[in-house]
Scaffold this motif. Sequence first.
Motif, PDB file in Angstrom:
ATOM      1  N   SER A 198     -34.354  39.643  47.600  1.00  0.00           N
ATOM      2  CA  SER A 198     -35.755  40.020  48.845  1.00  0.00           C
ATOM      3  C   SER A 198     -36.497  40.340  47.568  1.00  0.00           C
ATOM      4  O   SER A 198     -38.082  40.353  47.484  1.00  0.00           O
ATOM      5  N   ARG A 213     -33.404  33.390  48.127  1.00  0.00           N
ATOM      6  CA  ARG A 213     -32.240  33.225  48.805  1.00  0.00           C
ATOM      7  C   ARG A 213     -32.633  34.563  49.686  1.00  0.00           C
ATOM      8  O   ARG A 213     -32.053  35.811  48.830  1.00  0.00           O
ATOM      9  N   VAL A 214     -32.966  34.800  50.699  1.00  0.00           N
ATOM     10  CA  VAL A 214     -33.898  36.339  50.914  1.00  0.00           C
ATOM     11  C   VAL A 214     -32.689  36.890  52.238  1.00  0.00           C
ATOM     12  O   VAL A 214     -32.412  36.203  53.017  1.00  0.00           O
ATOM     13  N   GLY A 215     -32.522  38.254  52.251  1.00  0.00           N
ATOM     14  CA  GLY A 215     -31.265  38.634  52.822  1.00  0.00           C
ATOM     15  C   GLY A 215     -31.979  39.803  53.766  1.00  0.00           C
ATOM     16  O   GLY A 215     -32.457  40.211  54.795  1.00  0.00           O
ATOM     17  N   TYR A 345     -29.709  49.123  52.665  1.00  0.00           N
ATOM     18  CA  TYR A 345     -28.219  48.020  52.481  1.00  0.00           C
ATOM     19  C   TYR A 345     -27.295  48.312  52.996  1.00  0.00           C
ATOM     20  O   TYR A 345     -27.045  47.485  53.949  1.00  0.00           O
TER      21      TYR A 345
HETATM   22  C1  LIG Z   1     -26.042  35.977  45.047  1.00  0.00           C
HETATM   23  C2  LIG Z   1     -27.315  36.262  46.402  1.00  0.00           C
HETATM   24  N1  LIG Z   1     -28.494  35.761  46.956  1.00  0.00           N
HETATM   25  C3  LIG Z   1     -29.057  36.550  47.731  1.00  0.00           C
HETATM   26  C4  LIG Z   1     -28.434  38.086  48.252  1.00  0.00           C
HETATM   27  C5  LIG Z   1     -29.983  38.281  49.261  1.00  0.00           C
HETATM   28  O1  LIG Z   1     -29.866  39.204  48.320  1.00  0.00           O
HETATM   29  P1  LIG Z   1     -31.506  40.378  48.958  1.00  0.00           P
HETATM   30  O2  LIG Z   1     -30.583  40.849  50.405  1.00  0.00           O
HETATM   31  O3  LIG Z   1     -31.949  41.961  48.576  1.00  0.00           O
HETATM   32  O4  LIG Z   1     -32.179  39.863  49.787  1.00  0.00           O
HETATM   33  C6  LIG Z   1     -27.638  38.466  47.720  1.00  0.00           C
HETATM   34  C7  LIG Z   1     -27.384  39.946  48.549  1.00  0.00           C
HETATM   35  O5  LIG Z   1     -26.393  41.020  47.779  1.00  0.00           O
HETATM   36  C8  LIG Z   1     -26.283  38.151  46.588  1.00  0.00           C
HETATM   37  O6  LIG Z   1     -24.989  38.323  46.737  1.00  0.00           O
END
Ligand SMILES: Cc1ncc(COP(=O)(O)O)c(C=O)c1O
Length: 365
Positions: A198, A213-215, A345
């Motif tokens: 993110s 890759r967005v969480g 988070y």
């Molecule tokens: C390998 C990987 N990619 C993507 C993410 C997503 O991160 P975010 O929640 O900051 O978008 C995570 C979350 O920790 C992760 O471990």
Amino acid sequence: MDLLSARIDLDAIAHNTRLLKELVGPTQLMAVVKADGYGHGAGRVARVMAENGADSFGVATLQEGLALRKAGVEKPILAWIWSPEQDLVEALAVRIQLGVPSVRHARALVDAGVPTRVTVKVDTGLHRSGVDEADWVEVLTLLRDAEHITVTGLFSHLACADEPENPSNDRQAENFRRAIDLARELGLEVPVNHLCNSPGTLTRPDLHHELVRVGLSLYGLEPIPGLDHGLKPAMSWSGRITAVKPIRPGESTSYGQTWTATEEGWLAVVPAGYADGIPRSWQGRLQVGIGGKLYPQVGRVCMDQIVVDLGANEFGVSPDDEAVIFGEGGMSADALAAATDTINYEIICTPTGRTTRIYEGGVQL
Ligand SMILES: Cc1ncc(COP(=O)(O)O)c(C=O)c1O
């Protein structure tokens, strides 16, 4: 009536997904729904994300991937935490793609002989999981030479994406670019590569590659305090007050009598404790929202309950009123994170134990 519930606003999830998809333009959006969708219920939110622009899903474990398939998610799923000792048959049979973080993992897939799509996780500076640079050639060659394996691309994870000025972001970006070049020199096409979570997605469009890759942002929270992209937080956590009772000056509440009333007043009891996820360390830092007003939590956090100081209870708080631990009507996840020295988070992953999820909005299923 549920005593303790996490309300999940599916319309907020839909809004955030559309917003992120628009923001990244032609780049593919992988929605990260590990840890049960950051506590929101992976299957349910993934279906909303799929309908609103998510192209694929990212999970940590094979079990999380299988659960998504069982929930009816058809789009590609990438799982990146697994052991070569695990039985991979079921996961591969339902087309779960694997992240390959070491030579050992690569060998296991080569030996398995089952058709598999993989993404190689290269270590570019996080030094957590990921193929060490010294092993890049070996892993890429092993996978290239296995006819049953398709390498879709490379991925890596940034250590300091939430500090956009940190020079390590550029160093990792450079290393990642070098890994892609190497894979192509070795004859792998690697069409879909990804580096950004993110904070990387929101602050470094130059590093988006073919996929992000967005969480966190999909759940409506900003990964860097102070940013405002118009996201809508999707989760609120609340309990139903089980008792409202008087307290007199000099009387204390909860174990250890760590808080003592200085005036006549009222206390409310909320049925959430450390068994439900509220750490004991939140004592005195949490403020609970009741009727739109914030009241301080006082005394020790117990296994099943916390106590809230209503003062003179001038607004007539009563049993069965809703007490918001965080979210709409209470402290925001961001404010609670700041008050408890952590990150948003961790706050949204807090509700556990006896919490019931209640879904609002979205398509009713
Ligand atoms: C390998 C990987 N990619 C993507 C993410 C997503 O991160 P975010 O929640 O900051 O978008 C995570 C979350 O920790 C992760 O471990």
